[in-house]
Design a protein around this motif. Structure first.
Motif, PDB file in Angstrom:
ATOM      1  N   TRP A 129      -4.159  41.177 -54.245  1.00 56.39           N
ATOM      2  CA  TRP A 129      -4.581  40.889 -55.612  1.00 56.39           C
ATOM      3  C   TRP A 129      -5.966  40.262 -55.561  1.00 56.39           C
ATOM      4  CZ3 TRP A 129       0.454  41.870 -54.991  1.00 56.39           C
ATOM      5  CH2 TRP A 129       1.037  42.667 -55.997  1.00 56.39           C
ATOM      6  N   ASP A 138      -8.530  38.424 -57.189  1.00 55.41           N
ATOM      7  CA  ASP A 138      -8.798  37.528 -58.316  1.00 55.41           C
ATOM      8  C   ASP A 138     -10.130  36.801 -58.166  1.00 55.41           C
ATOM      9  OD1 ASP A 138      -8.263  35.760 -56.275  1.00 55.41           O
ATOM     10  OD2 ASP A 138      -6.939  34.498 -57.453  1.00 55.41           O
ATOM     11  N   SER A 150      -8.635  35.973 -51.831  1.00 54.61           N
ATOM     12  CA  SER A 150      -8.937  37.402 -51.936  1.00 54.61           C
ATOM     13  C   SER A 150     -10.015  37.822 -50.939  1.00 54.61           C
ATOM     14  CB  SER A 150      -9.381  37.755 -53.350  1.00 54.61           C
ATOM     15  OG  SER A 150      -8.318  37.550 -54.245  1.00 54.61           O
ATOM     16  N   ASN A 205      -5.801  44.688 -59.373  1.00 53.64           N
ATOM     17  CA  ASN A 205      -6.364  43.841 -60.409  1.00 53.64           C
ATOM     18  C   ASN A 205      -5.235  43.095 -61.116  1.00 53.64           C
ATOM     19  OD1 ASN A 205      -7.558  42.738 -62.733  1.00 53.64           O
ATOM     20  ND2 ASN A 205      -9.046  44.401 -62.856  1.00 53.64           N
ATOM     21  N   PRO A 206      -5.209  41.767 -61.038  1.00 52.97           N
ATOM     22  CA  PRO A 206      -4.123  41.019 -61.675  1.00 52.97           C
ATOM     23  C   PRO A 206      -4.133  41.107 -63.195  1.00 52.97           C
ATOM     24  CG  PRO A 206      -5.753  39.513 -60.771  1.00 52.97           C
ATOM     25  CD  PRO A 206      -6.151  40.893 -60.346  1.00 52.97           C
ATOM     26  N   LYS A 207      -5.220  41.603 -63.779  1.00 50.59           N
ATOM     27  CA  LYS A 207      -5.301  41.727 -65.236  1.00 50.59           C
ATOM     28  C   LYS A 207      -4.790  43.077 -65.740  1.00 50.59           C
ATOM     29  CE  LYS A 207      -9.048  38.451 -65.532  1.00 50.59           C
ATOM     30  NZ  LYS A 207     -10.448  38.221 -65.788  1.00 50.59           N
ATOM     31  N   SER A 249      -1.116  38.004 -51.727  1.00 48.32           N
ATOM     32  CA  SER A 249      -1.326  37.461 -53.063  1.00 48.32           C
ATOM     33  C   SER A 249      -1.764  36.009 -53.002  1.00 48.32           C
ATOM     34  CB  SER A 249      -0.031  37.539 -53.872  1.00 48.32           C
ATOM     35  OG  SER A 249      -0.191  36.899 -55.126  1.00 48.32           O
ATOM     36  N   CYS A 303      -1.633  34.414 -58.601  1.00 50.87           N
ATOM     37  CA  CYS A 303      -1.136  35.738 -59.014  1.00 50.87           C
ATOM     38  C   CYS A 303       0.352  35.885 -58.725  1.00 50.87           C
ATOM     39  CB  CYS A 303      -1.921  36.838 -58.298  1.00 50.87           C
ATOM     40  SG  CYS A 303      -3.668  36.885 -58.737  1.00 50.87           S
TER      41      CYS A 303
END
Length: 185
Positions: A39, A41, A46, A64-66, A86, A90
């Motif tokens: 993830w 972020d 990351s 993409n966590p979004k 992660s 996230c």
């Protein structure tokens, strides 16, 4: 080397985190596992994950966590990934995806401890910051120009994720071009 969210890491500190991830991946990943997801972020975890995945001789693909959970589920399935990384922030989406994709067997969470993590389904090994110890630097696996370095997903005209593999040879050619064009040494 890295200045993120008021946290500054030297190259040595970033490499120490990446090396722990790489050594752990070399221990837990099946030798045939090519892609490891993480993830993205824009936090320290990351950046360390991306470097650690490459140092372990694997290719990475950012999640993409979004994005909607369904897209993340589809991307993980398409990549055939069994290991994901992660950051703590996230956790919600990481747990949802790992619990839903039965191919996932390992979840690394370098910046969290076991007591702060939600329950996972049976069959998933969760490794946390204190589990990521290493006695020495990770082994340097042989990497060929044709080996994948990373995998990016695009939706294209269909709206369905399609993976595009970028190999080490592509990156070397690009960096060589930049070096010549801008006289970098």
């Amino acid at each position: 080397a890295l200045d993120v969210d008021s946290r500054v890491l030297t190259y040595a500190e970033l490499w120490e985190q990446a090396s722990k991830i790489a050594a752990t991946l070399q221990m837990v990943c099946d030798p045939t596992e090519r892609f490891v997801g993480f993830w993205a972020d824009r936090g320290v975890t990351s950046f360390a994950a991306m470097l650690g995945i490459l140092a372990a001789g694997r290719a990475y693909f950012p999640l993409n966590p979004k994005f909607p959970i369904q897209r993340s589920l589809e991307v993980v399935r398409l990549a055939g990934c069994r290991t994901v990384i992660s950051p703590q922030q996230c956790a919600d989406i990481a747990v949802q995806v790992a619990n839903a994709v039965f191919g996932i067997t390992t979840l690394l969470v370098p910046d969290a401890e076991r007591s702060a993590w939600p329950a996972m389904r049976e069959g998933i090994t969760c490794l946390f910051g204190s589990d990521l110890r290493m006695a020495s630097a990770p082994a340097e696996p042989p990497v060929a120009a044709s080996d994948p370095a990373y995998l990016l997903f695009t939706s294209g005209s269909t709206g369905k994720p399609k993976g595009v593999v970028i190999n080490h040879g592509n990156i070397r050619a690009y960096l060589t071009h930049l070096g010549r064009t801008y006289d970098l040494t």
